[in-house]
Design a protein around this motif. Sequence first.
Motif, PDB file in Angstrom:
ATOM      1  N   LEU A  15       0.808  -1.051  -0.170  1.00 26.21           N
ATOM      2  CA  LEU A  15      -0.090  -0.151   0.024  1.00 26.21           C
ATOM      3  C   LEU A  15       0.874   1.323   0.029  1.00 26.21           C
ATOM      4  N   GLU A  16       1.908   1.336   0.862  1.00 24.31           N
ATOM      5  CA  GLU A  16       2.728   2.404   0.591  1.00 24.31           C
ATOM      6  C   GLU A  16       3.544   2.810  -0.658  1.00 24.31           C
ATOM      7  N   ARG A  17       4.068   1.515  -1.239  1.00 25.07           N
ATOM      8  CA  ARG A  17       4.549   1.576  -2.745  1.00 25.07           C
ATOM      9  C   ARG A  17       3.496   2.322  -3.576  1.00 25.07           C
ATOM     10  N   PHE A  18       2.371   1.768  -3.477  1.00 25.90           N
ATOM     11  CA  PHE A  18       1.322   2.159  -4.324  1.00 25.90           C
ATOM     12  C   PHE A  18       0.891   3.756  -4.186  1.00 25.90           C
ATOM     13  N   LEU A  19       1.087   4.098  -2.753  1.00 27.24           N
ATOM     14  CA  LEU A  19       0.642   5.593  -2.543  1.00 27.24           C
ATOM     15  C   LEU A  19       1.805   6.471  -3.025  1.00 27.24           C
ATOM     16  N   ASN A  20       2.931   5.979  -3.078  1.00 29.71           N
ATOM     17  CA  ASN A  20       4.394   6.703  -3.283  1.00 29.71           C
ATOM     18  C   ASN A  20       4.542   6.967  -4.898  1.00 29.71           C
ATOM     19  N   ARG A  21       3.710   6.082  -5.590  1.00 28.94           N
ATOM     20  CA  ARG A  21       3.747   6.269  -7.126  1.00 28.94           C
ATOM     21  C   ARG A  21       3.087   7.539  -7.526  1.00 28.94           C
ATOM     22  N   GLU A  22       3.783   8.155  -8.555  1.00 32.39           N
ATOM     23  CA  GLU A  22       3.290   9.512  -8.787  1.00 32.39           C
ATOM     24  C   GLU A  22       1.770   9.322  -9.699  1.00 32.39           C
ATOM     25  N   ASN A  23       1.693   8.465 -10.441  1.00 28.68           N
ATOM     26  CA  ASN A  23       0.221   8.238 -11.053  1.00 28.68           C
ATOM     27  C   ASN A  23      -0.813   8.223  -9.973  1.00 28.68           C
ATOM     28  N   THR A  24      -0.353   7.457  -8.914  1.00 24.66           N
ATOM     29  CA  THR A  24      -1.369   7.370  -7.644  1.00 24.66           C
ATOM     30  C   THR A  24      -1.551   8.715  -7.049  1.00 24.66           C
ATOM     31  N   PHE A  25      -0.477   9.526  -7.034  1.00 24.61           N
ATOM     32  CA  PHE A  25      -0.693  10.683  -6.402  1.00 24.61           C
ATOM     33  C   PHE A  25      -1.793  11.865  -7.302  1.00 24.61           C
ATOM     34  N   PHE A  26      -1.591  11.649  -8.568  1.00 21.23           N
ATOM     35  CA  PHE A  26      -2.336  12.531  -9.377  1.00 21.23           C
ATOM     36  C   PHE A  26      -3.677  11.873  -9.153  1.00 21.23           C
ATOM     37  N   ILE A  27      -4.122  10.696  -8.990  1.00 19.63           N
ATOM     38  CA  ILE A  27      -5.378  10.155  -8.930  1.00 19.63           C
ATOM     39  C   ILE A  27      -6.135  10.515  -7.855  1.00 19.63           C
ATOM     40  N   LEU A  28      -5.061  10.620  -6.559  1.00 20.64           N
ATOM     41  CA  LEU A  28      -5.602  11.478  -5.439  1.00 20.64           C
ATOM     42  C   LEU A  28      -5.713  12.929  -5.700  1.00 20.64           C
ATOM     43  N   LEU A  29      -5.037  13.489  -6.103  1.00 15.97           N
ATOM     44  CA  LEU A  29      -5.184  14.856  -6.270  1.00 15.97           C
ATOM     45  C   LEU A  29      -6.473  15.098  -7.108  1.00 15.97           C
TER      46      LEU A  29
END
Length: 202
Positions: A15-29
Amino acid sequence: MKKKNNNIDSLVLKLERFLNRENTFFILLFLVSFLSYGLMAAWLNFYHDEIPILWFHSRMGEAGLFFEGNRPLLEWIYRPLIFIFGTNSRLWGVFNVISRWLHAASFYWLLKAIWPRNISAWKAAALLILVYPGFQAGFAPIIFSIAFLVFSALLLSFLFNLKAISVDYGSPWLLIAALVLSAISLFTSEYFFTLELVRYPL
């Protein structure tokens, strides 16, 4: 019990690795943008200057009449968008979410170019600029989706300018893109005029 703990640790690590991905951050944004500006979009309508702008568009066939003598070049951003979205407040609400997301993402990319190693700072700043400061008129979908589109142009202009003069990316095309985006920001609206001064310290 030990095996269960190992499974939980493994899941947390994934989960930490997933959240640290840049694409995941853009989805969160994008999710934060939707929750902040799109959740009630289906029930909101048009406000402030949006009403006369759309009146000129529907009755006179020319929304640009609203801008004569006052930000005349801004018409060329409004015109194609009104042609696409018309008077559909829901479509404008969706575009508002995208525009807000784009300005936060552009800020993230800019910070990444300035401070390459401060990943957590970039993400915190991008999330912060997306939601703060809130202001009462911010729910007007046409005015502020376009305002933040212009702001995105300025931020991307800074980014392309930095890359144009760097050793790794140096390119006259990036400099041209930076100048074009800067011109869009400067000549269509006065909202971000003084921020142009940030270019030189950067």
